[in-house]
Design an enzyme around this catalytic site. Sequence first.
Site, PDB file in Angstrom:
ATOM      1  N   ARG A  67      -9.494   1.265   8.467  1.00 11.84           N
ATOM      2  CA  ARG A  67      -9.036  -0.067   8.888  1.00 11.84           C
ATOM      3  C   ARG A  67     -10.180  -0.859   9.524  1.00 11.84           C
ATOM      4  O   ARG A  67     -10.003  -2.002   9.880  1.00 11.84           O
ATOM      5  CB  ARG A  67      -7.950   0.059   9.956  1.00 11.84           C
ATOM      6  CG  ARG A  67      -6.548   0.442   9.479  1.00 11.84           C
ATOM      7  CD  ARG A  67      -5.815  -0.718   8.868  1.00 11.84           C
ATOM      8  NE  ARG A  67      -4.474  -1.018   9.307  1.00 11.84           N
ATOM      9  CZ  ARG A  67      -3.358  -0.399   8.934  1.00 11.84           C
ATOM     10  NH1 ARG A  67      -3.389   0.654   8.159  1.00 11.84           N
ATOM     11  NH2 ARG A  67      -2.177  -0.834   9.327  1.00 11.84           N
ATOM     12  N   ARG A  84      11.867  -5.929   4.925  1.00 11.85           N
ATOM     13  CA  ARG A  84      11.657  -4.504   4.631  1.00 11.85           C
ATOM     14  C   ARG A  84      12.615  -3.634   5.438  1.00 11.85           C
ATOM     15  O   ARG A  84      12.846  -3.846   6.617  1.00 11.85           O
ATOM     16  CB  ARG A  84      10.214  -4.123   4.973  1.00 11.85           C
ATOM     17  CG  ARG A  84       9.957  -2.621   4.945  1.00 11.85           C
ATOM     18  CD  ARG A  84       8.514  -2.302   4.790  1.00 11.85           C
ATOM     19  NE  ARG A  84       7.723  -2.536   5.973  1.00 11.85           N
ATOM     20  CZ  ARG A  84       6.407  -2.310   6.035  1.00 11.85           C
ATOM     21  NH1 ARG A  84       5.764  -1.861   4.968  1.00 11.85           N
ATOM     22  NH2 ARG A  84       5.740  -2.532   7.140  1.00 11.85           N
ATOM     23  N   LYS A 102       0.825  -1.217   0.000  1.00  7.92           N
ATOM     24  CA  LYS A 102       0.000   0.000   0.000  1.00  7.92           C
ATOM     25  C   LYS A 102       0.859   1.267   0.000  1.00  7.92           C
ATOM     26  O   LYS A 102       0.648   2.165  -0.799  1.00  7.92           O
ATOM     27  CB  LYS A 102      -0.923   0.049   1.224  1.00  7.92           C
ATOM     28  CG  LYS A 102      -1.967  -1.037   1.282  1.00  7.92           C
ATOM     29  CD  LYS A 102      -2.951  -0.799   2.421  1.00  7.92           C
ATOM     30  CE  LYS A 102      -2.320  -0.833   3.805  1.00  7.92           C
ATOM     31  NZ  LYS A 102      -1.814  -2.154   4.208  1.00  7.92           N
ATOM     32  N   ARG A 127      11.401  -1.454  10.795  1.00  5.94           N
ATOM     33  CA  ARG A 127      10.294  -0.988  11.636  1.00  5.94           C
ATOM     34  C   ARG A 127      10.117  -1.925  12.816  1.00  5.94           C
ATOM     35  O   ARG A 127      10.184  -3.142  12.658  1.00  5.94           O
ATOM     36  CB  ARG A 127       9.004  -0.947  10.805  1.00  5.94           C
ATOM     37  CG  ARG A 127       8.761   0.405  10.172  1.00  5.94           C
ATOM     38  CD  ARG A 127       7.604   0.391   9.228  1.00  5.94           C
ATOM     39  NE  ARG A 127       6.356  -0.136   9.782  1.00  5.94           N
ATOM     40  CZ  ARG A 127       5.187  -0.091   9.150  1.00  5.94           C
ATOM     41  NH1 ARG A 127       5.120   0.483   7.954  1.00  5.94           N
ATOM     42  NH2 ARG A 127       4.107  -0.579   9.683  1.00  5.94           N
ATOM     43  N   ARG A 155      -0.573  -8.303  13.474  1.00  7.75           N
ATOM     44  CA  ARG A 155      -1.145  -7.348  12.503  1.00  7.75           C
ATOM     45  C   ARG A 155      -2.036  -8.070  11.489  1.00  7.75           C
ATOM     46  O   ARG A 155      -3.062  -7.542  11.057  1.00  7.75           O
ATOM     47  CB  ARG A 155      -0.016  -6.594  11.788  1.00  7.75           C
ATOM     48  CG  ARG A 155       0.667  -5.582  12.719  1.00  7.75           C
ATOM     49  CD  ARG A 155       2.038  -5.171  12.216  1.00  7.75           C
ATOM     50  NE  ARG A 155       1.990  -4.427  10.989  1.00  7.75           N
ATOM     51  CZ  ARG A 155       3.017  -4.329  10.137  1.00  7.75           C
ATOM     52  NH1 ARG A 155       4.157  -4.919  10.405  1.00  7.75           N
ATOM     53  NH2 ARG A 155       2.911  -3.618   9.053  1.00  7.75           N
TER      54      ARG A 155
HETATM   55  P1  AMP Z   1       0.813   0.840   8.558  1.00 15.76           P
HETATM   56  O1  AMP Z   1       2.003   1.716   8.366  1.00 15.76           O
HETATM   57  O2  AMP Z   1      -0.369   1.245   7.725  1.00 15.76           O
HETATM   58  O3  AMP Z   1       1.138  -0.631   8.414  1.00 15.76           O
HETATM   59  O4  AMP Z   1       0.345   1.044  10.084  1.00 15.76           O
HETATM   60  C1  AMP Z   1       1.198   0.731  11.157  1.00 15.76           C
HETATM   61  C2  AMP Z   1       0.404   0.676  12.455  1.00 15.76           C
HETATM   62  O5  AMP Z   1      -0.204   1.950  12.711  1.00 15.76           O
HETATM   63  C3  AMP Z   1      -0.761  -0.321  12.467  1.00 15.76           C
HETATM   64  O6  AMP Z   1      -0.346  -1.637  12.792  1.00 15.76           O
HETATM   65  C4  AMP Z   1      -1.657   0.294  13.553  1.00 15.76           C
HETATM   66  O7  AMP Z   1      -1.138   0.034  14.848  1.00 15.76           O
HETATM   67  C5  AMP Z   1      -1.507   1.789  13.285  1.00 15.76           C
HETATM   68  N1  AMP Z   1      -2.495   2.293  12.309  1.00 15.76           N
HETATM   69  C6  AMP Z   1      -2.267   2.752  11.052  1.00 15.76           C
HETATM   70  N2  AMP Z   1      -3.395   3.151  10.459  1.00 15.76           N
HETATM   71  C7  AMP Z   1      -4.396   2.932  11.363  1.00 15.76           C
HETATM   72  C8  AMP Z   1      -5.808   3.127  11.350  1.00 15.76           C
HETATM   73  N3  AMP Z   1      -6.441   3.606  10.264  1.00 15.76           N
HETATM   74  N4  AMP Z   1      -6.502   2.808  12.486  1.00 15.76           N
HETATM   75  C9  AMP Z   1      -5.895   2.328  13.576  1.00 15.76           C
HETATM   76  N5  AMP Z   1      -4.567   2.101  13.646  1.00 15.76           N
HETATM   77  C10 AMP Z   1      -3.814   2.402  12.566  1.00 15.76           C
END
Ligand code: AMP
Length: 214
Positions: A91, A125, A18, A158, A169
């Site tokens: 989400r 990554r 994404k 990360r 996740r």
């Molecule tokens: P990402 O970079 O999109 O993989 O997001 C990393 C982490 O941020 C996720 O595992 C969640 O803990 C948090 N996160 C990101 N976007 C959301 C969202 N829309 N709602 C809730 N938590 C989020």
Amino acid sequence: MGIVKSALVLLGPPGSGKGTQAMQLARVMGLVHISTGDMLREAIKQGTPLGLKAKSFVDSGKLVPDEVVIELIRDKASKSNGTLLFDGFPRNLAQAKLLDEIVVVKGVINLNISEKVILSRLTKRRTCKQCGAVYNLETNPPSTTCRCDKCGGELFQRSDDSEEVIRERLETYRNATMPLIDYYQKKGLLIDIDGEGSIEEVFERIRNAVSGIQ
Ligand code: AMP
């Protein structure tokens, strides 16, 4: 009430690409890229009150509470002009309904990818501390292991890309986020894209699929 904004959404499990695809799509199509994950990581790094609230959730691979994320999104969406491209938001269903109140969703790109490929992508990554560029040690390696080719910044893994947190996740994705596929399908907005293959191949598929939309 301001002018109603249009938006595209990128949906898919962690590791489906994404972020990588959103950055490229935003650049090529002139969209405003909104990544809740990036915004949360930045708030955590800066130690803001919102970042402090979010940290334990992000570290353990759980969703940050809706009210925290929604505050970020409302603020960002109101300050942005042009078509918005959401990456990592919504989400869950509550977030999708909130999004419907603040923008007109024109299309939802759903990246499909197997769990085997997800695990391989995420454990390999590496991200640049300085400019946010993303590498994969196997499929898209930097020329030197620990420096960014674009800006020379230091590369790091990360904290939520450990195998244990990745499994959490994925579980969160299955329980909270997958129902959105059905939600957007019913609205006639879902665009399924094969997320496996090279970055360029996936990008071309997305670009062809959304070219008529905006
Ligand atoms: P990402 O970079 O999109 O993989 O997001 C990393 C982490 O941020 C996720 O595992 C969640 O803990 C948090 N996160 C990101 N976007 C959301 C969202 N829309 N709602 C809730 N938590 C989020």
